[in-house]
Design a protein around this motif. Structure first.
Motif, PDB file in Angstrom:
ATOM      1  N   ASP A   1      29.030  -3.078 -21.024  1.00 40.94           N
ATOM      2  CA  ASP A   1      28.519  -2.002 -20.359  1.00 40.94           C
ATOM      3  C   ASP A   1      29.668  -1.594 -19.286  1.00 40.94           C
ATOM      4  OD1 ASP A   1      27.097  -0.271 -18.496  1.00 40.94           O
ATOM      5  OD2 ASP A   1      25.415  -1.585 -18.439  1.00 40.94           O
TER       6      ASP A   1
ATOM      7  N   TRP B   1      27.155  -8.266 -33.828  1.00 35.37           N
ATOM      8  CA  TRP B   1      26.362  -8.418 -32.582  1.00 35.37           C
ATOM      9  C   TRP B   1      27.078  -7.572 -31.464  1.00 35.37           C
ATOM     10  CZ3 TRP B   1      26.473  -9.562 -27.393  1.00 35.37           C
ATOM     11  CH2 TRP B   1      25.198  -9.569 -27.021  1.00 35.37           C
TER      12      TRP B   1
ATOM     13  N   LEU C   1      22.281 -10.374 -22.018  1.00 42.83           N
ATOM     14  CA  LEU C   1      21.905  -9.682 -23.138  1.00 42.83           C
ATOM     15  C   LEU C   1      22.008 -10.618 -24.346  1.00 42.83           C
ATOM     16  CD1 LEU C   1      21.321  -6.704 -24.168  1.00 42.83           C
ATOM     17  CD2 LEU C   1      23.746  -6.414 -24.576  1.00 42.83           C
TER      18      LEU C   1
ATOM     19  N   THR D   1      18.533 -10.947 -26.638  1.00 39.49           N
ATOM     20  CA  THR D   1      18.410 -10.561 -27.972  1.00 39.49           C
ATOM     21  C   THR D   1      18.028 -11.478 -28.888  1.00 39.49           C
ATOM     22  OG1 THR D   1      20.612 -10.554 -28.063  1.00 39.49           O
ATOM     23  CG2 THR D   1      19.611  -8.590 -27.507  1.00 39.49           C
TER      24      THR D   1
ATOM     25  N   THR E   1      26.920  -3.805 -32.483  1.00 43.75           N
ATOM     26  CA  THR E   1      25.403  -3.272 -32.533  1.00 43.75           C
ATOM     27  C   THR E   1      24.988  -3.154 -31.179  1.00 43.75           C
ATOM     28  OG1 THR E   1      24.777  -4.554 -34.374  1.00 43.75           O
ATOM     29  CG2 THR E   1      23.089  -3.891 -32.918  1.00 43.75           C
ATOM     30  N   HIS E   2      25.498  -3.822 -30.052  1.00 37.60           N
ATOM     31  CA  HIS E   2      24.917  -3.644 -28.599  1.00 37.60           C
ATOM     32  C   HIS E   2      26.044  -2.945 -27.779  1.00 37.60           C
ATOM     33  CE1 HIS E   2      22.439  -6.791 -30.200  1.00 37.60           C
ATOM     34  NE2 HIS E   2      21.363  -6.483 -29.311  1.00 37.60           N
ATOM     35  N   ARG E   3      27.017  -2.227 -28.584  1.00 35.39           N
ATOM     36  CA  ARG E   3      27.771  -1.297 -27.703  1.00 35.39           C
ATOM     37  C   ARG E   3      28.807  -1.951 -26.992  1.00 35.39           C
ATOM     38  NH1 ARG E   3      23.959   4.121 -26.832  1.00 35.39           N
ATOM     39  NH2 ARG E   3      22.852   4.017 -28.864  1.00 35.39           N
TER      40      ARG E   3
END
Length: 210
Positions: free
Chosen positions: A180, A172, A196, A200, A175-177
């Motif tokens: 931030d 997970w 986030l 999701t 996938t969401h990099r």
């Protein structure tokens, strides 16, 4: 004294990521408490520009990754750690934490108990101005953790914090990099990550309530 000859009971499916810059005393307490856990996870320690490079050979479960950036950037540091994770689950936590002896065993049982869980945990605080009054040394964490907890409770019984523990599947996070990196320094990147996770479809579970 924790020695390299200690046979650690490892958690092979969970990696813990710590970020440090010139937090020597905090790091000593933190790593001692992890080493004394009933289950010890592999740890990736990102040394993000400490004046003196961190070296902890006495802890064979710790991999140190050095980043020479002068300006502290926690989100970037977290992502450096994430790129080196090989396990199913990842936990981002803090070198300011001193963990109870069963913390990581409980964390692993929680995060692996059901799909789509995002595990968090609040903490009790000891302000930096009170550090010289802590009643135990790092070497005594294994035998007298309760004294440290009692000291923290004497200062405040209020649990707080959003970034003390963020744990879910590594897939997970990847996938969401990761975090931030638009957030410079530190302070809000953890709360953004929590939001986030919820947006999701992950379900938040609080470890301190279990």
């Amino acid at each position: 004294m924790i020695k390299t000859s200690v046979e650690f009971r490892n958690i092979s499916d969970l990696t813990v990521i710590l970020i440090a810059k010139n937090r020597d005393t905090n790091l000593q307490y933190c790593l001692k408490s992890i080493a004394c856990n009933t289950q010890v996870p592999p740890v990736i320690l990102v040394d993000y520009g400490s004046d003196k490079p961190i070296s902890v050979p006495e802890y064979p479960f710790v991999k140190v990754i050095r980043v020479n950036n002068k300006e502290f950037h926690k989100a970037h540091a977290c992502n450096v750690g994430l790129r080196n994770v090989k396990t199913k689950y990842t936990c981002f936590t803090d070198v300011d934490e001193v963990f109870s002896p069963n913390f990581f065993e409980k964390l692993y049982k929680s995060v692996s108990s059901a799909p789509n869980l995002y595990i968090k945990c609040c903490t009790y605080g000891i302000h930096r101005t009170q550090m010289d009054k802590i009643p135990i040394t790092p070497d005594e964490v294994s035998t007298n953790y309760d004294a440290l907890l009692s000291f923290a409770l004497s200062l405040s019984t209020h649990l707080f914090g959003d970034g003390c523990c963020h744990c879910t599947t590594t897939e997970w996070f990847v996938t969401h990099r990761g975090f931030d990196e638009g957030f410079n320094g530190w302070g809000f990147e953890d709360s953004f990550m929590s939001g986030l996770a919820i947006s999701t479809g992950l379900k938040t579970a609080w470890l301190h309530n279990q």
